[in-house]
Design an enzyme around this catalytic site. Structure first.
Site, PDB file in Angstrom:
ATOM      1  N   GLU A  33       0.857  -1.196   0.000  1.00  0.00           N
ATOM      2  CA  GLU A  33       0.000   0.000   0.000  1.00  0.00           C
ATOM      3  C   GLU A  33       0.893   1.246   0.000  1.00  0.00           C
ATOM      4  O   GLU A  33       1.793   1.364   0.819  1.00  0.00           O
ATOM      5  CB  GLU A  33      -0.934  -0.022   1.218  1.00  0.00           C
ATOM      6  N   GLY A 176     -25.370  11.474  -9.261  1.00  0.00           N
ATOM      7  CA  GLY A 176     -25.296  10.060  -8.861  1.00  0.00           C
ATOM      8  C   GLY A 176     -25.201   9.977  -7.346  1.00  0.00           C
ATOM      9  O   GLY A 176     -25.540  10.930  -6.630  1.00  0.00           O
ATOM     10  N   VAL A 177     -24.697   8.846  -6.865  1.00  0.00           N
ATOM     11  CA  VAL A 177     -24.672   8.616  -5.413  1.00  0.00           C
ATOM     12  C   VAL A 177     -23.831   9.671  -4.703  1.00  0.00           C
ATOM     13  O   VAL A 177     -24.298  10.332  -3.765  1.00  0.00           O
ATOM     14  CB  VAL A 177     -24.112   7.203  -5.107  1.00  0.00           C
ATOM     15  N   ILE A 178     -22.587   9.852  -5.153  1.00  0.00           N
ATOM     16  CA  ILE A 178     -21.691  10.768  -4.438  1.00  0.00           C
ATOM     17  C   ILE A 178     -22.230  12.196  -4.513  1.00  0.00           C
ATOM     18  O   ILE A 178     -22.261  12.920  -3.510  1.00  0.00           O
ATOM     19  CB  ILE A 178     -20.246  10.658  -4.998  1.00  0.00           C
ATOM     20  N   GLU A 197     -27.275  17.400 -13.525  1.00  0.00           N
ATOM     21  CA  GLU A 197     -27.147  15.994 -13.949  1.00  0.00           C
ATOM     22  C   GLU A 197     -27.533  15.910 -15.434  1.00  0.00           C
ATOM     23  O   GLU A 197     -28.621  16.344 -15.822  1.00  0.00           O
ATOM     24  CB  GLU A 197     -28.069  15.106 -13.092  1.00  0.00           C
ATOM     25  N   ARG A 262     -15.869   7.776 -11.143  1.00  0.00           N
ATOM     26  CA  ARG A 262     -14.490   7.451 -10.768  1.00  0.00           C
ATOM     27  C   ARG A 262     -13.871   6.535 -11.804  1.00  0.00           C
ATOM     28  O   ARG A 262     -14.533   5.650 -12.340  1.00  0.00           O
ATOM     29  CB  ARG A 262     -14.469   6.808  -9.376  1.00  0.00           C
ATOM     30  N   ASP A 301     -12.520  -1.581  -7.518  1.00  0.00           N
ATOM     31  CA  ASP A 301     -12.899  -0.530  -8.470  1.00  0.00           C
ATOM     32  C   ASP A 301     -12.150  -0.600  -9.804  1.00  0.00           C
ATOM     33  O   ASP A 301     -12.520   0.114 -10.737  1.00  0.00           O
ATOM     34  CB  ASP A 301     -12.664   0.853  -7.844  1.00  0.00           C
ATOM     35  N   ALA A 309     -17.639  -0.561  -1.786  1.00  0.00           N
ATOM     36  CA  ALA A 309     -16.703  -1.214  -0.873  1.00  0.00           C
ATOM     37  C   ALA A 309     -17.070  -2.676  -0.644  1.00  0.00           C
ATOM     38  O   ALA A 309     -16.206  -3.558  -0.671  1.00  0.00           O
ATOM     39  CB  ALA A 309     -16.685  -0.460   0.453  1.00  0.00           C
ATOM     40  N   HIS A 432     -43.078  -4.570  16.007  1.00  0.00           N
ATOM     41  CA  HIS A 432     -43.865  -3.346  15.926  1.00  0.00           C
ATOM     42  C   HIS A 432     -43.478  -2.405  17.061  1.00  0.00           C
ATOM     43  O   HIS A 432     -43.353  -2.861  18.207  1.00  0.00           O
ATOM     44  CB  HIS A 432     -45.356  -3.683  16.055  1.00  0.00           C
TER      45      HIS A 432
HETATM   46  C1  LIG Z   1     -17.026   9.996  -1.684  1.00  0.00           C
HETATM   47  C2  LIG Z   1     -17.174   8.506  -1.769  1.00  0.00           C
HETATM   48  C3  LIG Z   1     -18.139   7.878  -1.015  1.00  0.00           C
HETATM   49  C4  LIG Z   1     -18.287   6.504  -1.085  1.00  0.00           C
HETATM   50  N1  LIG Z   1     -19.242   5.914  -0.320  1.00  0.00           N
HETATM   51  C5  LIG Z   1     -19.397   4.576  -0.376  1.00  0.00           C
HETATM   52  C6  LIG Z   1     -20.347   3.942   0.453  1.00  0.00           C
HETATM   53  O1  LIG Z   1     -21.043   4.578   1.252  1.00  0.00           O
HETATM   54  N2  LIG Z   1     -20.474   2.602   0.376  1.00  0.00           N
HETATM   55  C7  LIG Z   1     -19.716   1.847  -0.490  1.00  0.00           C
HETATM   56  O2  LIG Z   1     -19.889   0.647  -0.527  1.00  0.00           O
HETATM   57  N3  LIG Z   1     -18.810   2.434  -1.291  1.00  0.00           N
HETATM   58  C8  LIG Z   1     -18.617   3.773  -1.246  1.00  0.00           C
HETATM   59  N4  LIG Z   1     -17.654   4.349  -2.023  1.00  0.00           N
HETATM   60  C9  LIG Z   1     -16.881   3.514  -2.937  1.00  0.00           C
HETATM   61  C10 LIG Z   1     -15.748   2.764  -2.224  1.00  0.00           C
HETATM   62  O3  LIG Z   1     -14.962   3.689  -1.521  1.00  0.00           O
HETATM   63  C11 LIG Z   1     -14.920   2.014  -3.247  1.00  0.00           C
HETATM   64  O4  LIG Z   1     -15.748   1.189  -4.026  1.00  0.00           O
HETATM   65  C12 LIG Z   1     -13.862   1.144  -2.586  1.00  0.00           C
HETATM   66  O5  LIG Z   1     -12.999   1.927  -1.799  1.00  0.00           O
HETATM   67  C13 LIG Z   1     -13.044   0.409  -3.661  1.00  0.00           C
HETATM   68  O6  LIG Z   1     -12.077  -0.392  -3.052  1.00  0.00           O
HETATM   69  P1  LIG Z   1     -10.777  -0.790  -3.842  1.00  0.00           P
HETATM   70  O7  LIG Z   1     -10.001  -1.681  -2.934  1.00  0.00           O
HETATM   71  O8  LIG Z   1     -11.074  -1.255  -5.193  1.00  0.00           O
HETATM   72  O9  LIG Z   1      -9.976   0.593  -4.057  1.00  0.00           O
HETATM   73  P2  LIG Z   1      -9.460   1.687  -3.071  1.00  0.00           P
HETATM   74  O10 LIG Z   1     -10.219   1.730  -1.828  1.00  0.00           O
HETATM   75  O11 LIG Z   1      -9.334   2.923  -3.884  1.00  0.00           O
HETATM   76  O12 LIG Z   1      -8.009   1.170  -2.660  1.00  0.00           O
HETATM   77  C14 LIG Z   1      -6.958   1.082  -3.561  1.00  0.00           C
HETATM   78  C15 LIG Z   1      -5.684   1.264  -2.786  1.00  0.00           C
HETATM   79  O13 LIG Z   1      -4.578   0.977  -3.635  1.00  0.00           O
HETATM   80  C16 LIG Z   1      -3.537   1.854  -3.334  1.00  0.00           C
HETATM   81  N5  LIG Z   1      -2.659   1.935  -4.511  1.00  0.00           N
HETATM   82  C17 LIG Z   1      -2.974   2.371  -5.745  1.00  0.00           C
HETATM   83  N6  LIG Z   1      -1.903   2.237  -6.564  1.00  0.00           N
HETATM   84  C18 LIG Z   1      -0.910   1.708  -5.821  1.00  0.00           C
HETATM   85  C19 LIG Z   1       0.427   1.336  -6.104  1.00  0.00           C
HETATM   86  N7  LIG Z   1       0.950   1.473  -7.311  1.00  0.00           N
HETATM   87  N8  LIG Z   1       1.164   0.838  -5.099  1.00  0.00           N
HETATM   88  C20 LIG Z   1       0.648   0.680  -3.850  1.00  0.00           C
HETATM   89  N9  LIG Z   1      -0.602   1.011  -3.531  1.00  0.00           N
HETATM   90  C21 LIG Z   1      -1.371   1.500  -4.514  1.00  0.00           C
HETATM   91  C22 LIG Z   1      -4.247   3.176  -3.021  1.00  0.00           C
HETATM   92  O14 LIG Z   1      -3.419   4.017  -2.243  1.00  0.00           O
HETATM   93  C23 LIG Z   1      -5.476   2.684  -2.291  1.00  0.00           C
HETATM   94  O15 LIG Z   1      -5.286   2.676  -0.887  1.00  0.00           O
HETATM   95  C24 LIG Z   1     -17.454   5.730  -1.946  1.00  0.00           C
HETATM   96  C25 LIG Z   1     -16.467   6.360  -2.694  1.00  0.00           C
HETATM   97  C26 LIG Z   1     -16.312   7.731  -2.604  1.00  0.00           C
HETATM   98  C27 LIG Z   1     -15.227   8.387  -3.400  1.00  0.00           C
END
Ligand SMILES: Cc1cc2nc3c(=O)[nH]c(=O)nc-3n(C[C@H](O)[C@H](O)[C@H](O)COP(=O)(O)OP(=O)(O)OC[C@H]3O[C@@H](n4cnc5c(N)ncnc54)[C@H](O)[C@@H]3O)c2cc1C
Length: 455
Positions: A33, A176-178, A197, A262, A301, A309, A432
């Site tokens: 990370e 959208g959601v955000i 939108e 995103r 993502d 998440a 209830h």
């Molecule tokens: C404002 C906002 C609100 C949200 N609210 C919700 C919610 O309420 N509920 C929900 O389910 N989802 C929500 N999401 C979406 C959710 O945050 C993402 O779907 C989730 O974090 C994706 O997880 P991930 O592991 O794919 O990526 P990420 O969480 O983005 O993690 C990827 C990680 O990889 C690391 N990384 C990247 N490249 C490298 C590299 N080369 N070397 C080492 N490390 C690296 C980054 O630093 C990061 O920590 C929200 C997103 C945003 C932006």
């Protein structure tokens, strides 16, 4: 050179879930990370935004206290204190997660990783080799051509959630959601908010009826929105930002939040060089999240599934189990629960009416109005639970609008994922007075035995 069963690149929801499950199953795991363990969700997404929304809910409660006979009044937001509360939540969860990773004997590596061969990630000049490599590098906030994010007047969610002031007025580009969550927060904090939108409705991925109800509720809260018109350009001045739409209309505000989706973090870290197949930047995978290169997997993502998440968690767990030989079932993405945590909340699982019809189902629908629910009246919330079902068959989708309906998804997703019929659910007793009673009532009505509903 360090050898592992599993090397995970990216410590967000997808990556850390894979690492934790892999370690639990006896695999030796390295988790790489570059920033903070927990990724977007914990530090820049789910958790901080929900803390802001909760602060907004308390602000609204203080405004409406007299409706409940409580003498209180809203004075102002103290954003330093709001941020301290929000950061405190994040920091506690961050510490907990760090402890969890440590307790599972995962080798945690800090630094920027780069895929240098199909089984090797290099970090700070050190190579980490794995029998399997899971890519989980997540996503970044997109912008549009001509929109330069300056972090103060034109911002993404990342800057917006760290604001130390409440802007007087905000334009939110993207409904959208955000976008809707931030619109809700800022309205609660006292800003004048306008959402723009390009699609015909807010939260366009939801059932049309949910969008309509959210729009009605936002109108009531005096959140302005324009739908079906696309962004053309934006200009900045000392006074703020002016956005021009393709129909020539303009909107001005102190701040413009760009919430247009995103994009995947997949370039410049060796993926192309190793021949990993991608489509518009997203890594293409099979139903077990395998890439085209044997031994390389991708979750979260960076693959073209729902950017949530809990989807990342599920994909990470599935891959770790597949690697450990447990042969888990592929994920049914229709069964993923979705929530927009605005006020009111919008929550759903399964198919919308439109999608169910597209897939050829003989569809029946039932909408249960929360006006008939005791707890909804106590909370003074309105909304509904809409069921989409196959005629004489299982529930195909559940769509809800109202305060706190996100909490009802736990039951809704069991109903959908267990392919329950309305009559299966109708016989379960709901406490209830709870909002969950409305779930029972909706299924009773669809099963032909409505209690607190006409019909
Ligand atoms: C404002 C906002 C609100 C949200 N609210 C919700 C919610 O309420 N509920 C929900 O389910 N989802 C929500 N999401 C979406 C959710 O945050 C993402 O779907 C989730 O974090 C994706 O997880 P991930 O592991 O794919 O990526 P990420 O969480 O983005 O993690 C990827 C990680 O990889 C690391 N990384 C990247 N490249 C490298 C590299 N080369 N070397 C080492 N490390 C690296 C980054 O630093 C990061 O920590 C929200 C997103 C945003 C932006």
């Amino acid at each position: 050179m360090a050898d592992f069963d599993l090397v995970v690149l990216g410590g967000g929801s997808g990556g850390y879930a894979a690492a934790l499950r892999g370690a639990q199953l006896g695999l030796s795991v390295a988790l790489i990370e570059k920033d903070k363990l927990g990724g977007t969700c914990l530090h820049r997404g789910c958790i901080p935004t929900k803390a802001l929304l909760h602060a907004g809910e308390i602000a609204d409660n203080s405004r409406h206290a007299s409706e409940f006979g409580v003498n209180a009044q809203f004075i102002s937001m103290d954003m330093v204190a709001v941020n301290a509360y929000k950061d405190g939540v994040v920091s506690k969860l961050h510490k907990g997660l760090q402890g969890l990773v440590k307790s599972r004997n995962i080798t945690y590596v800090e630094g920027v990783g780069r895929l240098v061969s199909p089984n090797t990630v290099s970090v700070n000049g050190e190579n980490y080799t794995g029998k399997n490599v899971i890519l989980a590098t997540g996503s970044y906030p997109r912008t549009l051509p001509g929109l330069d994010i300056d972090g103060t007047q034109i911002v993404t969610s990342e800057e917006a959630m760290a604001f130390t002031h409440v802007p007087k007025s905000v334009i939110v580009l993207g409904g959208g959601v955000i976008g809707c969550e931030f619109a809700s927060v800022w309205n609660s904090f006292g800003s004048e908010v306008t959402i723009i939108e390009g699609l015909p409705r807010l939260v366009a991925l939801e059932d049309e009826s949910s969008s309509k109800q959210l729009e009605r509720a936002f109108r009531k809260r005096k959140i302005n929105f324009v739908t079906g018109v696309r962004f053309a350009s934006a200009t900045k001045s000392a006074a703020g930002v002016t956005v021009t739409l393709e129909d020539g209309t303009t909107h001005s505000a102190d701040v413009l939040l760009v919430a247009v989706g995103r994009g995947p973090v997949t370039s410049g870290i060796g993926y192309e060089e190793q021949g990993i197949a991608m489509d518009r930047g997203y890594i293409t995978v099979d139903d077990k999240c395998r890439t085209n290169i044997p031994g390389i997997w991708a979750v979260g993502d960076i693959i073209p599934t729902l950017q949530l998440a809990h989807v990342g968690f599920a994909e990470g767990i599935m891959v770790a189990e597949e690697i450990a030989g447990l042969n888990p079932r592929p994920i049914n993405y229709d069964g993923v629960p979705k929530v927009t945590y605005s006020e009111p909340e919008v929550a759903s699982v399964g198919l919308s009416t439109a999608v169910a019809k597209e897939r050829g189902y003989d569809v029946v629908e039932l909408s249960y109005d929360l006006a008939g629910n005791g707890k909804a009246n106590i909370l003074k919330t309105s909304g509904s639970i809409k069921l989409v079902a196959q005629k004489n068959g299982p529930i195909l989708g559940i769509h809800m609008v109202g305060s706190r309906v996100g909490e009802l998804l736990a039951e809704a997703q069991l109903i959908f994922n267990w392919e329950a019929d309305a009559s299966d659910v109708a016989q379960h007793i709901h406490a209830h007075p709870t909002l969950s009673e409305a779930m029972g009532e909706a299924h009773m009505a669809l099963a032909g035995k409505p209690l607190h509903a006409h019909g």
